[in-house]
Design a protein around this motif. Sequence first.
Motif, mmCIF file in Angstrom:
data_model
loop_
_atom_site.group_PDB
_atom_site.id
_atom_site.type_symbol
_atom_site.label_atom_id
_atom_site.label_comp_id
_atom_site.label_asym_id
_atom_site.label_seq_id
_atom_site.Cartn_x
_atom_site.Cartn_y
_atom_site.Cartn_z
ATOM 1 N N ALA A 29 30.139 83.756 86.589
ATOM 2 C CA ALA A 29 30.611 82.331 87.092
ATOM 3 C C ALA A 29 31.173 83.121 88.196
ATOM 4 O O ALA A 29 32.065 84.037 88.142
ATOM 5 N N SER A 30 31.456 82.595 89.532
ATOM 6 C CA SER A 30 32.192 82.581 90.508
ATOM 7 C C SER A 30 33.667 81.701 89.932
ATOM 8 O O SER A 30 33.021 80.725 90.607
ATOM 9 N N LEU A 31 34.538 81.568 90.436
ATOM 10 C CA LEU A 31 35.677 80.807 89.848
ATOM 11 C C LEU A 31 37.029 80.414 91.441
ATOM 12 O O LEU A 31 37.331 81.834 91.676
ATOM 13 N N ARG A 32 36.731 79.345 91.515
ATOM 14 C CA ARG A 32 37.859 79.180 92.416
ATOM 15 C C ARG A 32 39.437 78.555 91.241
ATOM 16 O O ARG A 32 39.337 77.842 91.290
ATOM 17 N N LEU A 148 27.434 74.652 89.475
ATOM 18 C CA LEU A 148 28.649 74.380 90.232
ATOM 19 C C LEU A 148 29.241 73.254 90.275
ATOM 20 O O LEU A 148 28.786 71.773 90.205
ATOM 21 N N GLY A 149 30.884 73.211 90.981
ATOM 22 C CA GLY A 149 31.678 71.691 91.148
ATOM 23 C C GLY A 149 31.712 71.765 90.187
ATOM 24 O O GLY A 149 33.466 70.359 90.197
ATOM 25 N N ALA A 150 31.888 72.081 88.793
ATOM 26 C CA ALA A 150 32.692 71.720 87.434
ATOM 27 C C ALA A 150 34.469 71.874 87.526
ATOM 28 O O ALA A 150 34.616 73.112 88.364
ATOM 29 N N THR A 151 34.917 71.491 87.466
ATOM 30 C CA THR A 151 36.314 72.066 87.453
ATOM 31 C C THR A 151 37.497 71.101 85.885
ATOM 32 O O THR A 151 37.119 70.020 86.064
ATOM 33 N N VAL A 240 32.646 77.648 91.605
ATOM 34 C CA VAL A 240 32.047 78.133 92.720
ATOM 35 C C VAL A 240 30.787 78.280 92.913
ATOM 36 O O VAL A 240 30.850 79.115 92.558
ATOM 37 N N PRO A 241 30.235 78.393 93.859
ATOM 38 C CA PRO A 241 28.736 79.150 94.446
ATOM 39 C C PRO A 241 29.427 80.551 94.802
ATOM 40 O O PRO A 241 30.273 80.669 95.689
ATOM 41 N N GLU A 242 28.775 81.935 93.987
ATOM 42 C CA GLU A 242 29.439 83.450 94.412
ATOM 43 C C GLU A 242 29.076 83.194 95.820
ATOM 44 O O GLU A 242 28.011 83.723 96.142
#
Length: 263
Positions: A29-32, A148-151, A240-242
């Motif tokens: 998973a890619s995280l911002r 994607l978009g989960a925050t 976020v998308p990788e």
Amino acid sequence: MLMLMLMKVTTTPSAILALGALVSPANAASLRITVEAPSNVGLAPALLSFHDGSVDFFDTGSAASAGLELLAEVGDTSLLQGSLAAGSDNVTIANGGPFFPGNSNTVTFDISDTNTLLSFAAMILPSNDWFIGNNNAIDISSIITGGLGATNTFDFGRVYDAGTEAEDFMYSPGNGIIGITTPATPGDGTATTDVISLVDQADPFGSFANTSAGFDSTIFDFNAAGVGNTILGRITITNVPEPSSIALVSLAGLGLIGRRKRS
Ligand SMILES: [Ca+2]
Ligand SMILES: [Ca+2]
Ligand SMILES: [Ca+2]
């Protein structure tokens, strides 16, 4: 754009399967991640560990590890980060130095999707051995499984004294915040051998040695909204998308479109 590309390849099932693999790399998973210092205290660089339960930065009532001591006294996360369990995904987030009050910084970081727990710590400035963090790991699995978009946003207000130095502004790497311009070397203050404890008194900086001229310690109150409720550090994490996937999908999409035009 992405939707358009995916629609254009609906007539080629094998290509869709290939793209699907690119869009959702297995087990990652890619995280911002944004770290903020929203109050009138600063933060030294923050250490975040994403793990499966195999990491614990500290326990209140126990002595600090050498790594946590260095983080809390100097703002240096390297020793603690280097000591963390294999398989954990660990990142130090700085802001070109400390996070001065009101500042933030954002990074994008890839983790294993089995590392659903978060441990965090950052030195509180202008202290010389205080930090914020979580004694017990935080469950972030909903951000990973939400796609994607989960925050989610996590607020930190509990300040801990690492118990490793006597309170003294002269040894804080962030004492420029209160007007001390010729500090001593951080980490070289008077050593103590106390356990980690919650800082919950009023006027928390009132007893520090080497207060600067004109400094009014009463402007700081960690517990104005009740112990732990004044937000001193805030972390926002978004799925976020990788970046590598976006590039591959774009290339794959363009290639497929090109083939269809030729056929
Ligand atoms: Ca703990
Ligand atoms: Ca102390
Ligand atoms: Ca020390």
